[in-house]
Every structure is written in structure tokens, then in C-alpha cells.
Design a protein around this motif. Structure first.
Motif, PDB file in Angstrom:
ATOM      1  N   PRO A 408     132.255  17.718 -13.161  1.00  0.00           N
ATOM      2  CA  PRO A 408     130.476  18.484 -12.997  1.00  0.00           C
ATOM      3  C   PRO A 408     129.827  18.394 -14.172  1.00  0.00           C
ATOM      4  O   PRO A 408     130.320  18.694 -15.392  1.00  0.00           O
ATOM      5  N   ALA A 409     128.884  18.200 -14.088  1.00  0.00           N
ATOM      6  CA  ALA A 409     127.664  18.510 -15.286  1.00  0.00           C
ATOM      7  C   ALA A 409     126.896  19.595 -15.698  1.00  0.00           C
ATOM      8  O   ALA A 409     126.759  19.874 -16.101  1.00  0.00           O
ATOM      9  N   THR A 410     126.919  20.494 -13.617  1.00  0.00           N
ATOM     10  CA  THR A 410     126.514  21.077 -13.747  1.00  0.00           C
ATOM     11  C   THR A 410     126.770  22.254 -13.066  1.00  0.00           C
ATOM     12  O   THR A 410     127.691  21.587 -11.743  1.00  0.00           O
ATOM     13  N   PRO A 411     126.608  23.271 -12.766  1.00  0.00           N
ATOM     14  CA  PRO A 411     127.683  24.432 -11.546  1.00  0.00           C
ATOM     15  C   PRO A 411     126.600  24.091 -10.648  1.00  0.00           C
ATOM     16  O   PRO A 411     127.111  25.420  -9.582  1.00  0.00           O
ATOM     17  N   SER A 412     125.625  23.862 -10.657  1.00  0.00           N
ATOM     18  CA  SER A 412     125.183  23.942  -9.537  1.00  0.00           C
ATOM     19  C   SER A 412     123.612  22.867  -9.337  1.00  0.00           C
ATOM     20  O   SER A 412     123.314  22.082 -10.655  1.00  0.00           O
ATOM     21  N   SER A 413     122.743  22.457  -7.981  1.00  0.00           N
ATOM     22  CA  SER A 413     121.671  21.587  -8.538  1.00  0.00           C
ATOM     23  C   SER A 413     120.518  22.125  -8.571  1.00  0.00           C
ATOM     24  O   SER A 413     120.689  23.896  -9.800  1.00  0.00           O
ATOM     25  N   ALA A 414     119.050  21.668  -9.078  1.00  0.00           N
ATOM     26  CA  ALA A 414     118.042  22.452  -9.660  1.00  0.00           C
ATOM     27  C   ALA A 414     118.131  23.669  -8.871  1.00  0.00           C
ATOM     28  O   ALA A 414     118.303  23.861  -7.787  1.00  0.00           O
ATOM     29  N   PHE A 415     117.681  24.389  -9.437  1.00  0.00           N
ATOM     30  CA  PHE A 415     116.827  26.142  -9.120  1.00  0.00           C
ATOM     31  C   PHE A 415     115.552  25.990  -9.596  1.00  0.00           C
ATOM     32  O   PHE A 415     114.605  25.351  -9.796  1.00  0.00           O
ATOM     33  N   ALA A 416     114.785  27.125  -8.380  1.00  0.00           N
ATOM     34  CA  ALA A 416     113.947  27.573  -8.481  1.00  0.00           C
ATOM     35  C   ALA A 416     113.093  27.752  -9.757  1.00  0.00           C
ATOM     36  O   ALA A 416     114.080  28.392 -10.627  1.00  0.00           O
ATOM     37  N   GLN A 452     123.927  14.464  -3.640  1.00  0.00           N
ATOM     38  CA  GLN A 452     122.823  15.448  -3.497  1.00  0.00           C
ATOM     39  C   GLN A 452     123.947  15.806  -2.070  1.00  0.00           C
ATOM     40  O   GLN A 452     124.633  16.335  -1.483  1.00  0.00           O
ATOM     41  N   ASP A 453     123.413  17.454  -2.714  1.00  0.00           N
ATOM     42  CA  ASP A 453     123.922  18.637  -1.917  1.00  0.00           C
ATOM     43  C   ASP A 453     122.768  18.989  -0.831  1.00  0.00           C
ATOM     44  O   ASP A 453     122.089  17.962  -0.609  1.00  0.00           O
ATOM     45  N   ALA A 454     123.243  20.023  -0.091  1.00  0.00           N
ATOM     46  CA  ALA A 454     122.781  20.262   1.234  1.00  0.00           C
ATOM     47  C   ALA A 454     121.550  19.945   1.318  1.00  0.00           C
ATOM     48  O   ALA A 454     120.282  20.054   3.199  1.00  0.00           O
ATOM     49  N   GLN A 455     120.802  20.265   0.352  1.00  0.00           N
ATOM     50  CA  GLN A 455     118.965  20.482   0.629  1.00  0.00           C
ATOM     51  C   GLN A 455     118.840  18.671   0.080  1.00  0.00           C
ATOM     52  O   GLN A 455     117.629  18.777  -0.260  1.00  0.00           O
ATOM     53  N   GLY A 456     119.358  18.243   0.162  1.00  0.00           N
ATOM     54  CA  GLY A 456     119.008  16.478  -0.310  1.00  0.00           C
ATOM     55  C   GLY A 456     118.763  16.217  -2.233  1.00  0.00           C
ATOM     56  O   GLY A 456     118.459  15.258  -2.126  1.00  0.00           O
ATOM     57  N   LEU A 457     118.646  17.512  -2.917  1.00  0.00           N
ATOM     58  CA  LEU A 457     119.097  17.869  -4.133  1.00  0.00           C
ATOM     59  C   LEU A 457     119.911  16.704  -5.029  1.00  0.00           C
ATOM     60  O   LEU A 457     121.084  16.816  -4.445  1.00  0.00           O
ATOM     61  N   PRO A 458     120.037  16.257  -6.196  1.00  0.00           N
ATOM     62  CA  PRO A 458     120.796  15.725  -6.994  1.00  0.00           C
ATOM     63  C   PRO A 458     121.674  16.086  -7.652  1.00  0.00           C
ATOM     64  O   PRO A 458     121.095  16.911  -7.896  1.00  0.00           O
ATOM     65  N   LEU A 459     123.043  15.929  -7.774  1.00  0.00           N
ATOM     66  CA  LEU A 459     123.943  16.572  -8.042  1.00  0.00           C
ATOM     67  C   LEU A 459     124.711  15.180  -9.180  1.00  0.00           C
ATOM     68  O   LEU A 459     124.749  14.185  -8.864  1.00  0.00           O
ATOM     69  N   GLY A 460     125.195  15.336 -10.612  1.00  0.00           N
ATOM     70  CA  GLY A 460     125.992  14.306 -11.570  1.00  0.00           C
ATOM     71  C   GLY A 460     127.008  14.804 -11.490  1.00  0.00           C
ATOM     72  O   GLY A 460     127.240  16.390 -11.957  1.00  0.00           O
TER      73      GLY A 460
END
Length: 494
Positions: A408-416, A452-460
């Protein structure tokens, strides 16, 4: 042609060659997009007149038949790169008003290739951060939004670069990566981010954070663009003692799309407790995509991975403490207002207290502590030994026949933005858990948007390659990019 700012480097190059557009038209499209994107706070020093002059020169070069791949391509430049006569602040108050009298090797290489500078991009102060919230210019904002409408981080430290590329404000941008600062923002914005092998790209004229870890690289809209731009950025440089004397190959020519027989390693230590199911599922899908393309997927062990973050957060602050000692208010940048009777020590102390933000101060103090008498062996030298073991893990995997490693590139998608403001700083540092090993070992790594995650945010997903084999790494990334078919773009709100 319409929406010229949405072109890729490869698409723009072809259009320029065919006479379907000009560099001036491309540049004006990007300048217009930048003016309409103030809410993203991506560009912090705009250079429209410089851009127009460079675009006119590029068009003349194209007309004369002397163009190369990057000629006429409008770029954003991270504020960490020194650009002659243009503010280069590293997003820090302490460098307010600093205009270098010289050009970094990377930007000079790009200008020699005919690229166009649109301006300087936001970033975490001195590249220290994972969310672009430590900038003297204020936060850069991700062009993607969560379902609740909250402003999201574009990642850090190259957050302005990632936001600008993700929002089509420029065709590509430069970034730097000390512990994931190209790859994590790329993953958060649905773009491609390549961290080359240490020594592939000159560090001369790039404001230093941690000299044994820093490496400049391209942030682009596609893997092919990353190959094209790396070819223009990379060079052997006698001004950088760590520059590797290895010829720069044609990275784009390596993009065959054929990875049959390649061996891709899946490190078991990267399956960490608490990893979101979405990340784990995407990782498995990525492995299947590569297997379907003819690669062999093998389980591998990188046993010292768990020590990477602690080692990194000893070594990087130690080097930062040394590198940032030069900012004292004497020759350039900020000088604090002094009271009657204040001496030179007071000037140093007041200038550094006013000029450095909280995160930079924290890391300088950590670095000074681990380098101090009585703690040097206990912390710094021990971290260096751990670093050698982490590099050995990778060396052994590659010696066993592994061609690249998928993680994985990151442990999550973008956070607020602001969501980690009151958290323990270590919670923010954990964003680098998958990326810091690559810097410690000096290896090339690339983040490719895959889903993309459940919110539609990109994942790498991240591919880690063999030293100085960026061509192979880019080819494997191309296969992953094609198989994933990621084409999502953020809905315009800015």
C-alpha cells in the motif's frame, strides 16, 4: 483544443509537435486555471510573466525543430527548489524574501529542456509534515472532498504539488521525498508520484531537510508522464557529491507493458494490525492485476520493517538539526527585531523562535537531543545500524530474484484538515509507515492510483524497485495503471 490544462505531458507533447496548440496557449490555460483556484492555496508564488516568456521561447524552439519531450510543458515547482530571482522560502517565515541568485540543478535541467515555470507550490515547512498544515502560507487543500464536504489534506510535504496536478492547474510538478513526501500526496490526490533512487537526481539547490534521505522526483497525471519528466530532471551533477555517476537512460522507451516472468514480492510485515479492509482488498487486487499480466507473485519477508519509523524519526530530525543551523538571521531571510542591549545570541534565539514553526522546532529539538553527548550512541548510531539492517532486507529480497515489491502507499485515504491537530504527533508520523523504508534504503518507489474508498476518495498502491532500475519500475507501474483503469477526477468546487 479545449481544456488544454487537462492534458498530460505526453498528450501535450504530441499536440505541440502536430501544431494543434502552442506552448503559449497551454501556459495561458494553466494560468487561468491557477487564478480560479485560490481556494486550493496550491500556488504561493505566481510567475505569469516569466511563464509567458518561457512559453514564447519554447514555441520558437519547436518551430525551429529543436524540441525535446518537455519543451513547452507548463510546470509547477515545489517551493523547496531554488529558482533564480524567484522567492524560494521552503514555506518558512525564516526565509521570507529570499530570492536565490542561482538555479537548482533540477530546475535548470527542466528549463534547458524547454519546460515552462508557472510558479512555486505550497508545501509543509522545510518539507516536515504529512498534511501540508505546517506551511507559512497556510494549508494547501485537496481538490477531492469527503462526503461531508470537509476540506481534506492533499498530503505532505509536497501537498501543493499534488493538489495542483490533481486539479489540472499544471501539467506536472516537481516534488521532494524524504520519507514519503511525493508518494503519500500522490496517493491522496489520485496522481502518480515517483521517488527515484537516491543519487539519481541532483540535490544541489534543493533546500535541505535530511541530506541522506532527500530525493527530488516528478508528480504527474500518468506513469508515462513520470518517465518523461524523470528523464529531464535526472543528471549526473558534479555539484552534488551524492550524485551517482550513472548515465540517464530513456525511461519512456522502457515502457513496453510486458512484465511476463517478473517476480513481484508481497512483504508480510506490511500487513499491519488495524489496516483498513479497503486498503487490504486493494492490495490483493493489485497483486492479481500483476499476476494476470504474467508476473509471479511471491511472499517475502522484510523483518526489520517494524523498526523503520523509529529509526527514521531519529535520523531525519538529527540531519535537520544540522542542516537548519545555518538559518540564523545574519545573511538572508528573517531577522527578529532586537531590543536595546540584545547581543548576537539573542538575535539567533529570537530569529529562530519567530522564524520556525512548531513542527520544525519540534524536530530540531529531537535532532539536537539525539546528537547530544551521552545520547549519540544510544539513539543516532543505533538508528544508523537499524537503517543498515533495513537496507539488507531489501538487498536479500532482490538477490533472491524479486524484481519489485508491491505495498500500500498509505494506511488510509486523505483525512480532513485539522483532524489530527490535537493528536499525538506520532499519529501523524504513522502516515509514513509504508514509505519511510524506501528512503532509508535509498530505493526507487512509485505510487499509482488504483481505486477509491467508500467515500469515493482515491487510493494508491506503491511499487518499490531495484536501485537505479527506474525503467523497470515504471514499466511495472504502467501495467498496474492500465489494469486498474483509474480515471476518476475530483468534482470542481473551488
Amino acid at each position: 483544443m479545449s481544456d488544454l490544462n487537462k492534458l498530460t505531458i505526453a498528450g501535450a507533447r504530441d499536440a505541440l509537435a502536430k501544431g494543434e496548440t502552442t506552448s503559449v496557449e497551454l501556459t495561458e490555460a494553466c494560468l487561468t486555471a491557477i487564478e480560479g483556484a485560490g481556494a486550493l492555496n496550491a500556488f504561493v508564488h505566481k510567475t505569469p510573466e516569466v511563464a509567458r516568456e518561457m512559453a514564447q521561447a519554447a514555441d520558437a524552439r519547436i518551430k525551429a525543430g529543436n524540441a525535446v519531450a518537455m519543451t513547452g510543458i507548463p510546470l509547477g515547482i515545489k517551493d523547496l527548489f531554488c529558482t533564480k530571482g524567484v522567492e524560494s522560502q521552503a514555506a518558512s517565515r525564516i526565509l521570507t524574501g529570499f530570492r536565490p541568485e542561482y538555479e537548482s540543478t533540477v530546475t535548470q535541467n527542466l528549463w534547458d529542456a524547454g519546460a515552462v515555470m508557472l510558479g512555486k507550490l505550497n508545501m509543509d515547512e522545510f518539507a516536515m509534515g504529512s498534511s501540508n498544515e505546517s506551511s507559512a502560507y497556510g494549508n494547501a487543500v485537496n481538490p477531492w472532498k469527503g462526503r461531508d464536504g470537509a476540506d481534506l489534506t492533499p498530503g505532505g510535504s509536497s501537498g501543493g504539488s499534488a493538489a495542483a496536478v490533481g486539479a489540472d492547474l499544471c501539467l506536472a510538478a516537481t516534488g521532494t521525498d524524504t520519507g514519503g513526501s511525493i508518494r503519500q500526496p500522490a496517493a491522496f490526490t489520485g496522481t502518480v508520484g515517483l521517488k527515484p533512487t537516491y543519487g539519481r537526481v541532483s540535490r544541489w539547490g534543493v533546500i535541505a531537510f535530511a541530506s541522506s534521505l532527500d530525493q527530488a522526483g516528478p508528480m504527474t497525471k500518468s506513469v508515462r508522464d513520470a518517465a518523461i519528466m524523470l528523464g529531464a530532471m535526472a543528471s549526473v551533477d558534479e555539484k552534488d557529491s551524492t550524485s551517482a555517476e550513472i548515465p540517464v537512460p530513456d525511461f519512456e522507451a522502457a515502457l513496453t507493458g510486458d512484465i511476463r516472468g517478473k517476480k513481484i514480492g508481497i512483504p508480510r510485515e506490511y500487513r499491519m494490525d488495524g489496516m483498513p479492509d479497503e486498503i487490504d482488498a486493494l492490495w490483493r487486487q493489485g497483486a492479481e492485476m500483476l499476476r494476470d499480466a504474467g508476473a509471479e507473485i511471491v511472499d517475502i519477508s522484510l523483518p526489520h520493517t517494524k523498526y523503520a519509523l523509529p529509526a527514521y524519526y531519529v535520523i531525519a530530525p538529527a540531519e535537520a538539526s544540522s542542516n537548519l543551523a545555518r538559518y540564523d538571521g545574519v545573511r538572508y531571510g528573517l531577522r527578529a527585531k532586537l531590543g536595546q542591549g540584545d547581543g548576537i545570541t539573542d538575535m539567533y534565539e529570537k530569529t529562530r523562535a519567530e522564524g520556525f514553526g512548531p513542527e520544525v522546532q519540534r524536530r530540531i529539538m529531537i535532532g539536537t537531543y539525539v546528537l547530544s553527548a551521552g545520547f549519540y550512541d544510544a539513539y543516532y548510531n543505533r538508528a544508523r545500524r537499524v537503517r543498515a539492517l533495513i537496507k539488507r532486507d531489501f538487498d536479500q529480497a532482490y538477490a533472491a530474484g524479486v524484481d519489485a515489491i508491491l505495498t500500500p502507499a498509505t494506511p488510509s485515504s486523505a483525512f480532513a484538515l485539522g483532524s489530527m491537530a490535537d493528536a499525538d504527533p506520532v499519529a501523524m508520523y504513522l502516515n509514513d509507515v509504508f514509505t519511510v523504508t524506501v528512503n532509508l534504503a535509498g530505493l526507487p518507489g512509485i505510487s499509482v492510483p488504483v481505486g477509491q474508498d467508500a467515500q469515493g476518495l482515491p487510493l494508491g498502491l506503491q511499487l518499490i524497485g531495484r536501485p537505479f532500475e527506474e525503467g523497470d519500475l515504471l514499466n511495472q507501474a504502467l501495467v498496474l495503471e492500465r489494469a486498474a483503469g483509474f480515471v476518476a477526477k475530483p468534482e470542481r468546487w473551488w
